[in-house]
Motif scaffolding. Structure first.
Motif, PDB file in Angstrom:
ATOM      1  N   LEU A 176      16.646  -2.042   5.954  1.00  0.00           N
ATOM      2  CA  LEU A 176      15.670  -1.782   4.890  1.00  0.00           C
ATOM      3  C   LEU A 176      14.803  -3.017   4.651  1.00  0.00           C
ATOM      4  N   PRO A 177      13.514  -2.819   4.395  1.00  0.00           N
ATOM      5  CA  PRO A 177      12.644  -3.970   4.096  1.00  0.00           C
ATOM      6  C   PRO A 177      13.088  -4.665   2.809  1.00  0.00           C
ATOM      7  N   ASP A 178      12.952  -5.959   2.776  1.00  0.00           N
ATOM      8  CA  ASP A 178      13.333  -6.733   1.598  1.00  0.00           C
ATOM      9  C   ASP A 178      12.098  -6.943   0.709  1.00  0.00           C
ATOM     10  N   ARG A 179      11.596  -5.854   0.151  1.00  0.00           N
ATOM     11  CA  ARG A 179      10.409  -5.916  -0.699  1.00  0.00           C
ATOM     12  C   ARG A 179      10.314  -4.614  -1.492  1.00  0.00           C
ATOM     13  N   TYR A 213      11.830  -0.955 -11.088  1.00  0.00           N
ATOM     14  CA  TYR A 213      12.131  -1.626  -9.823  1.00  0.00           C
ATOM     15  C   TYR A 213      12.111  -0.562  -8.737  1.00  0.00           C
ATOM     16  N   GLN A 214      11.224  -0.742  -7.728  1.00  0.00           N
ATOM     17  CA  GLN A 214      11.033   0.258  -6.691  1.00  0.00           C
ATOM     18  C   GLN A 214      11.195  -0.373  -5.300  1.00  0.00           C
ATOM     19  N   PRO A 215      12.439  -0.607  -4.881  1.00  0.00           N
ATOM     20  CA  PRO A 215      12.658  -1.217  -3.561  1.00  0.00           C
ATOM     21  C   PRO A 215      12.199  -0.270  -2.455  1.00  0.00           C
ATOM     22  N   HIS A 267       5.244  -1.280  -3.043  1.00  0.00           N
ATOM     23  CA  HIS A 267       3.810  -1.547  -3.100  1.00  0.00           C
ATOM     24  C   HIS A 267       3.424  -2.838  -2.384  1.00  0.00           C
ATOM     25  N   GLU A 268       4.402  -3.604  -1.923  1.00  0.00           N
ATOM     26  CA  GLU A 268       4.123  -4.906  -1.333  1.00  0.00           C
ATOM     27  C   GLU A 268       3.801  -4.789   0.158  1.00  0.00           C
ATOM     28  N   MET A 273       0.843  -1.194   0.000  1.00  0.00           N
ATOM     29  CA  MET A 273       0.000   0.000   0.000  1.00  0.00           C
ATOM     30  C   MET A 273       0.877   1.243   0.000  1.00  0.00           C
ATOM     31  N   PHE A 274       0.713   2.052  -1.032  1.00  0.00           N
ATOM     32  CA  PHE A 274       1.412   3.334  -1.080  1.00  0.00           C
ATOM     33  C   PHE A 274       0.610   4.251  -1.999  1.00  0.00           C
ATOM     34  N   PRO A 275       0.897   5.563  -2.028  1.00  0.00           N
ATOM     35  CA  PRO A 275       0.029   6.478  -2.762  1.00  0.00           C
ATOM     36  C   PRO A 275      -0.177   6.138  -4.229  1.00  0.00           C
ATOM     37  N   GLY A 276       0.809   5.468  -4.855  1.00  0.00           N
ATOM     38  CA  GLY A 276       0.633   5.105  -6.258  1.00  0.00           C
ATOM     39  C   GLY A 276      -0.581   4.237  -6.482  1.00  0.00           C
ATOM     40  N   THR A 277      -0.892   3.376  -5.526  1.00  0.00           N
ATOM     41  CA  THR A 277      -2.077   2.527  -5.626  1.00  0.00           C
ATOM     42  C   THR A 277      -3.336   3.377  -5.663  1.00  0.00           C
ATOM     43  N   HIS A 278      -3.413   4.370  -4.802  1.00  0.00           N
ATOM     44  CA  HIS A 278      -4.618   5.188  -4.698  1.00  0.00           C
ATOM     45  C   HIS A 278      -4.725   6.194  -5.842  1.00  0.00           C
ATOM     46  N   SER A 279      -3.601   6.515  -6.477  1.00  0.00           N
ATOM     47  CA  SER A 279      -3.657   7.444  -7.612  1.00  0.00           C
ATOM     48  C   SER A 279      -4.388   6.830  -8.801  1.00  0.00           C
TER      49      SER A 279
END
Length: 506
Positions: A174-177, A150-152, A180-181, A1-7
């Motif tokens: 840093l999260p390993d994902r 690729y958007q780590p 958007h994951e 979940m991040f703003p790109g999803t809601h855009s």
């Protein structure tokens, strides 16, 4: 979940509104602008694990910078703009920042940094020209808004407020994902499950977003598709007006905010419609019992109190109904981590015994950047997964946590340990006191003596009679050994915008 999803789903919905003007940034705009910034940073060579720093007041552009870093696998630090140029230069150098983005509203401070930051740190300024900085708008304006393939996922790297010394960089892995994951930001599942944040949330942020909690709650709101209402700075009347004007559903406060609002004239406090407010979260310091009782009487059972810290090593939570049963508590453990109270020798103490607070947490680690000694000092000597940030308190028989103070603020008078927080909570509701701090001063007989440092209400004049009244007020509510032996009046107290007292300055 991040703003790109809601855009994609709600492109025209407000991601952030400036409370004072109504100026709005939509999710479509936030997505495009953060994508451009991410691509610009990639094009100049930044890669996963690199660091950027932001120097800004409460400006919505901070969120496009934040999400640009988060979708690039970078660390981002939003620095305290009330610090000196030397303080900020230290943070920039210590973090290894490769980009510094500054607001033109802070041009004088930004220009003082020009020759103090490393030569390899790119400098951009938004909102107007700043000498020694390239234009942010020109740099990113012509860059493609197409997201990188690729958007780590990146992370914030907060620095402690420095109320007991030099600020400490708090760094987690840093999260390993990808960005958007699931599960997204660390704060997102917490605000979603405990406070009911979601797409219909309208979150009022009255505090400075360089601080961990306001920044994380705002961005968690955006990760869930809600709307942030961002105040330029806290003002008691303006905050109440914003709740009414924007039908605010969720908000976050510190006890100082409550005290300021409660001291408004009755006609101003009661003129606003606050019925939209479903959740008022508060933290940063234990709330004085009388203050919270007054807030519950005014706002109803919408108050949720938590304890946590920038290190995020553990937390507790308590709702209004629980607090009525356990007044003064900051909640039960188990939200994040298991609490342990330990003595000076590291031995775990029993219910009701005051000691150093540790949290046991196997799913989270942190380090103080470039400071292995401080990192090691935060760990329990016998249990490496137990960590402390120096707060002192006790657990009751039901595992509800009560904070007494920070270990570094403890006063030792006649061999007795005295924690100033309880005294400050008592004096904060005195009708003539606007703000108060309690410190220990040298005493040839007792070692230290309790002194109240008082900022009076506007229009109230200091006097010997008032000194005695303040001391008598404390004696009617506290054990005698805790009561101030002296009172010092000051024009203002060194308090951060997040409500914390910078006692080392006193």
């Amino acid at each position: 979940m991040f703003p790109g999803t809601h855009s994609v789903v709600t492109p025209d919905k407000a991601a952030v509104i400036v409370a004072s003007t109504g100026a709005t940034t939509t999710y479509a705009e936030l997505e495009a602008r953060s994508s451009r910034f991410a691509r610009w940073m990639f094009d100049i060579g930044l890669r996963r694990g690199d660091h950027i720093t932001v120097l800004s007041d409460n400006d919505p552009i901070v969120f496009e910078l934040y999400w640009g870093a988060l979708r690039s696998g970078l660390y981002i630090t939003v620095v305290n703009h009330h610090g000196t140029a030397d303080d900020l230069a230290y943070v920039i150098a210590d973090s290894g920042a490769k980009v510094l983005v500054a607001s033109a509203a802070l041009a004088s401070l930004a220009e003082n940094l020009t020759h103090r930051v490393p030569a390899n740190c790119r400098r951009l300024a938004f909102g107007g020209p700043v000498t020694g900085y390239d234009s942010y708008e020109n740099a990113v304006g012509s860059v493609s808004a197409e997201p990188l393939p690729y958007q780590p996922s990146g992370a914030d790297m907060m620095y402690s407020s420095g109320t007991t010394g030099r600020p400490k960089g708090i760094k987690s892995p840093l999260p390993d994902r990808q960005v958007h994951e699931a599960p997204g930001l660390p704060a997102t599942p917490i605000v979603e499950s405990f406070y009911g944040f979601g797409p219909d949330t309208v979150f009022l942020s009255p505090a400075p977003i360089y601080h961990a909690a306001p920044l994380r709650y705002c961005t968690a709101t955006q990760s869930l598709g809600g709307t942030v209402v961002l105040m330029d700075r806290f003002d008691a009347g303006d905050a109440l007006a914003a709740i009414e004007r924007y039908s605010v559903t969720h908000s976050q406060w510190v006890p100082t905010h409550f005290i300021r609002m409660l001291k408004l004239p009755d006609e101003e406090r009661t003129r606003y419609d606050l019925s939209s407010l479903r959740v008022a979260v508060h933290a940063a310091a234990p709330c004085p019992v009388e203050v919270k009782e007054s807030m519950l009487g005014w706002w109803g059972d919408v108050l949720f109190e938590y304890y946590s810290c920038s290190e995020n090593n553990g937390s507790t939570l308590i709702d209004s109904a629980e607090w009525r049963r356990k007044p003064g508590s900051v909640g039960r453990d188990g939200v994040q981590g298991i609490a342990h109270i330990c003595g000076d020798d590291g031995r775990e103490l029993g219910a009701g015994e005051v000691g150093l607070l540790y949290f046991e947490r196997d799913d989270w680690t942190f380090e103080y950047h470039n400071d292995p000694e401080k990192t090691a000092a935060a760990q329990h000597p016998d249990h490496p997964t137990w960590t402390t940030v120096g707060d002192v308190g006790y657990l009751d028989e039901d595992r509800y946590l009560y904070l007494t103070d920070r270990a570094t603020f403890m006063i030792i008078s006649g061999g007795v340990n005295i924690y100033p927080q309880q005294i400050e909570n008592c004096l904060s509701v005195h009708p003539d006191i606007w703000d108060v701090a309690v410190i220990g001063t040298p005493d040839p007989e007792m070692g230290q003596s309790v002194q109240a440092v008082v900022q009076l209400m506007p229009g109230t004049l200091p006097s010997d009679d008032l000194v005695q009244d303040i001391i008598d007020f404390a004696r009617g509510r506290l054990a005698r050994y805790m009561c101030p032996r002296s009172v010092r009046f000051v024009d203002t107290l060194p308090r951060t915008e997040t409500g914390k007292l910078a006692k080392h300055r006193l």
